[in-house]
Design a protein around this motif. Structure first.
Motif, PDB file in Angstrom:
ATOM      1  N   PRO A  30       0.809  -1.213   0.000  1.00 14.07           N
ATOM      2  CA  PRO A  30       0.000   0.000   0.000  1.00 14.07           C
ATOM      3  C   PRO A  30       0.841   1.262   0.000  1.00 14.07           C
ATOM      4  N   CYS A  31       0.194   2.364  -0.296  1.00 16.16           N
ATOM      5  CA  CYS A  31       0.797   3.676  -0.139  1.00 16.16           C
ATOM      6  C   CYS A  31       0.718   4.049   1.339  1.00 16.16           C
ATOM      7  N   GLU A  32       1.756   4.652   1.853  1.00 13.29           N
ATOM      8  CA  GLU A  32       1.805   4.988   3.267  1.00 13.29           C
ATOM      9  C   GLU A  32       1.863   6.506   3.469  1.00 13.29           C
ATOM     10  N   ILE A  33       1.059   6.993   4.410  1.00 10.71           N
ATOM     11  CA  ILE A  33       1.164   8.357   4.897  1.00 10.71           C
ATOM     12  C   ILE A  33       1.241   8.273   6.420  1.00 10.71           C
ATOM     13  N   ASP A  34       1.414   9.393   7.084  1.00 15.85           N
ATOM     14  CA  ASP A  34       1.629   9.370   8.521  1.00 15.85           C
ATOM     15  C   ASP A  34       0.477   8.727   9.286  1.00 15.85           C
ATOM     16  N   SER A  35      -0.741   8.929   8.820  1.00 15.71           N
ATOM     17  CA  SER A  35      -1.905   8.475   9.580  1.00 15.71           C
ATOM     18  C   SER A  35      -2.501   7.167   9.106  1.00 15.71           C
ATOM     19  N   GLY A  36      -1.892   6.512   8.087  1.00 15.38           N
ATOM     20  CA  GLY A  36      -2.448   5.245   7.635  1.00 15.38           C
ATOM     21  C   GLY A  36      -1.956   4.864   6.251  1.00 15.38           C
ATOM     22  N   THR A  37      -2.713   3.974   5.601  1.00 15.64           N
ATOM     23  CA  THR A  37      -2.322   3.439   4.298  1.00 15.64           C
ATOM     24  C   THR A  37      -3.517   3.436   3.355  1.00 15.64           C
ATOM     25  N   TYR A  38      -3.198   3.353   2.064  1.00 16.09           N
ATOM     26  CA  TYR A  38      -4.255   3.255   1.056  1.00 16.09           C
ATOM     27  C   TYR A  38      -3.709   2.538  -0.169  1.00 16.09           C
ATOM     28  N   HIS A  39      -4.615   2.153  -1.068  1.00 15.07           N
ATOM     29  CA  HIS A  39      -4.280   1.420  -2.288  1.00 15.07           C
ATOM     30  C   HIS A  39      -4.868   2.165  -3.483  1.00 15.07           C
ATOM     31  N   VAL A  40      -4.277   1.967  -4.639  1.00 18.95           N
ATOM     32  CA  VAL A  40      -4.710   2.681  -5.849  1.00 18.95           C
ATOM     33  C   VAL A  40      -4.668   1.742  -7.038  1.00 18.95           C
ATOM     34  N   ALA A 115      -6.049  13.694   3.824  1.00 23.16           N
ATOM     35  CA  ALA A 115      -4.617  13.504   3.580  1.00 23.16           C
ATOM     36  C   ALA A 115      -4.392  12.469   2.478  1.00 23.16           C
ATOM     37  N   VAL A 116      -5.188  11.410   2.463  1.00 21.96           N
ATOM     38  CA  VAL A 116      -5.114  10.427   1.371  1.00 21.96           C
ATOM     39  C   VAL A 116      -5.436  11.099   0.045  1.00 21.96           C
ATOM     40  N   ARG A 117      -6.479  11.905   0.044  1.00 20.10           N
ATOM     41  CA  ARG A 117      -6.847  12.650  -1.174  1.00 20.10           C
ATOM     42  C   ARG A 117      -5.659  13.436  -1.726  1.00 20.10           C
ATOM     43  N   ASP A 118      -5.030  14.193  -0.861  1.00 20.38           N
ATOM     44  CA  ASP A 118      -3.939  15.065  -1.311  1.00 20.38           C
ATOM     45  C   ASP A 118      -2.706  14.261  -1.713  1.00 20.38           C
ATOM     46  N   ASP A 119      -2.399  13.193  -0.972  1.00 20.37           N
ATOM     47  CA  ASP A 119      -1.229  12.385  -1.282  1.00 20.37           C
ATOM     48  C   ASP A 119      -1.414  11.660  -2.618  1.00 20.37           C
ATOM     49  N   ALA A 120      -2.595  11.071  -2.818  1.00 18.25           N
ATOM     50  CA  ALA A 120      -2.849  10.368  -4.077  1.00 18.25           C
ATOM     51  C   ALA A 120      -2.844  11.324  -5.257  1.00 18.25           C
ATOM     52  N   ALA A 121      -3.381  12.520  -5.052  1.00 21.48           N
ATOM     53  CA  ALA A 121      -3.368  13.513  -6.132  1.00 21.48           C
ATOM     54  C   ALA A 121      -1.941  13.872  -6.521  1.00 21.48           C
ATOM     55  N   ALA A 122      -1.072  14.052  -5.522  1.00 18.24           N
ATOM     56  CA  ALA A 122       0.314  14.421  -5.796  1.00 18.24           C
ATOM     57  C   ALA A 122       1.093  13.268  -6.425  1.00 18.24           C
ATOM     58  N   ARG A 123       0.895  12.057  -5.930  1.00 29.35           N
ATOM     59  CA  ARG A 123       1.663  10.902  -6.441  1.00 29.35           C
ATOM     60  C   ARG A 123       1.273  10.524  -7.862  1.00 29.35           C
ATOM     61  N   PHE A 124      -0.033  10.596  -8.161  1.00 29.47           N
ATOM     62  CA  PHE A 124      -0.517  10.000  -9.405  1.00 29.47           C
ATOM     63  C   PHE A 124      -1.103  11.013 -10.379  1.00 29.47           C
ATOM     64  N   GLY A 125      -0.895  12.293 -10.123  1.00 26.65           N
ATOM     65  CA  GLY A 125      -1.368  13.307 -11.050  1.00 26.65           C
ATOM     66  C   GLY A 125      -2.878  13.397 -11.129  1.00 26.65           C
ATOM     67  N   LEU A 126      -3.571  13.203  -9.988  1.00 24.00           N
ATOM     68  CA  LEU A 126      -5.024  13.272  -9.947  1.00 24.00           C
ATOM     69  C   LEU A 126      -5.466  14.669  -9.519  1.00 24.00           C
ATOM     70  N   ASP A 127      -6.695  15.005  -9.847  1.00 21.53           N
ATOM     71  CA  ASP A 127      -7.252  16.302  -9.474  1.00 21.53           C
ATOM     72  C   ASP A 127      -7.984  16.157  -8.141  1.00 21.53           C
ATOM     73  N   ALA A 128      -7.396  16.670  -7.075  1.00 22.72           N
ATOM     74  CA  ALA A 128      -7.996  16.558  -5.749  1.00 22.72           C
ATOM     75  C   ALA A 128      -9.341  17.266  -5.681  1.00 22.72           C
ATOM     76  N   ASP A 129      -9.496  18.355  -6.420  1.00 19.48           N
ATOM     77  CA  ASP A 129     -10.719  19.148  -6.321  1.00 19.48           C
ATOM     78  C   ASP A 129     -11.925  18.459  -6.942  1.00 19.48           C
TER      79      ASP A 129
END
Length: 279
Positions: A30-40, A115-129
């Motif tokens: 998974p992708c890791e951030i300070d408060s947890g993990t997520y998958h894409v 935080a997942v929203r912002d991290d995934a947007a930055a890593r994968f070129g997604l539009d957070a808005d």
């Protein structure tokens, strides 16, 4: 020469993005951030948008992203799908979400999911808005609670088979764009709710599911709708839908029922994305 340098730079960026996707996504972890993990999981070509989907009780983020189900259909329509991991459950396998009224919170889920929203947007070129939040069962409940507390965090909300728990919220911030979907014969999360782990609704040890019809009333209030009765009905196809149109400009509210139980129904993702794209 400059053109060659630009080409080389582009290739480096593409290689970096592919490495990030391999190391933080489907496999190996998974992708890791300070408060947890997520998958894409990512579609072929530039993503048209992104759906963050919250798993049900005892599940995990990766389990929500099966390519043979609704997630594969979302990919085919050009959407990335993000599956955050809920909190590990004490004394048992699986994960859940921390939102229940009058109970201690394990994690600030609104902060984690944004935080997942912002991290995934930055890593994968997604539009957070333009990212939307969806979820099933207790993940659907979490979707309602986040929409209630921070309606501006996601562009739209698409919960399935889960809403508020008792005691219901008194009010929600708003307005929102929200499509709630529920099974007519759902006995796990009935439309009227049920008592879990206690004798009755007055047992302080009990967890008590809320009333979905009350949730829709709360959203009508948050959206400033001028009347209780729906403005539109859709009675053809697999979903019986009702919509409130005379509400705060920029808001959207629909309720879809299907003739089934506690599940993400066939056709949900196409209905939900058609609704989202039509806003």
């Amino acid at each position: 020469m400059k053109a060659m340098h630009r080409l080389c730079a582009t290739l480096v960026l593409l290689a970096t993005a592919q490495t990030a996707a391999a190391d933080c996504g489907d496999a190996p972890g998974p992708c890791e951030i300070d408060s947890g993990t997520y998958h894409v999981i990512l579609p072929e070509g530039p993503p048209k948008g992104a759906i963050m989907f919250l798993h049900g009780y005892g599940g995990n983020g990766m389990g929500s992203l099966g390519r043979n189900g609704w997630a594969g259909k979302a990919l085919a329509r050009g959407y990335a799908v993000i599956g955050p991991d809920g909190d590990p459950m004490e004394g048992r396998e699986g994960r859940s979400w921390s939102f229940h009224p009058n109970r201690p919170k394990v994690r600030d889920e609104t902060a984690f999911l944004t935080a997942v929203r912002d991290d995934a947007a930055a890593r994968f070129g997604l539009d957070a808005d333009s990212m939307v939040l969806a979820g099933f069962s207790i993940g659907g409940s979490m979707t309602h609670y986040l929409a209630c507390a921070a309606p501006e965090a996601f562009a739209a909300y698409m919960p399935v088979g889960g809403a508020f728990w008792r005691p219901h919220p008194d009010t929600c911030a708003g307005p929102v764009k929200l499509l709630h979907t529920h099974g007519w014969t759902d006995s796990t999360v009935p439309l009227e709710g049920r008592v879990i782990g206690g004798r009755d609704v007055n047992d302080p040890q009990a967890f008590v599911q809320g009333d979905v019809f009350y949730a829709m009333q709360l959203w009508r209030q948050a959206n400033g709708c001028v009347q209780l009765a729906p403005d539109r009905f859709v009675t053809e196809g697999p979903f019986m839908r009702r919509a409130w149109d005379r509400c705060t400009p920029g808001s959207a509210l629909e309720f879809a029922l299907f003739p089934g139980g506690h599940r993400v129904p066939d056709g949900w993702i196409d209905m939900a994305l058609d609704w989202r794209e039509g806003l």
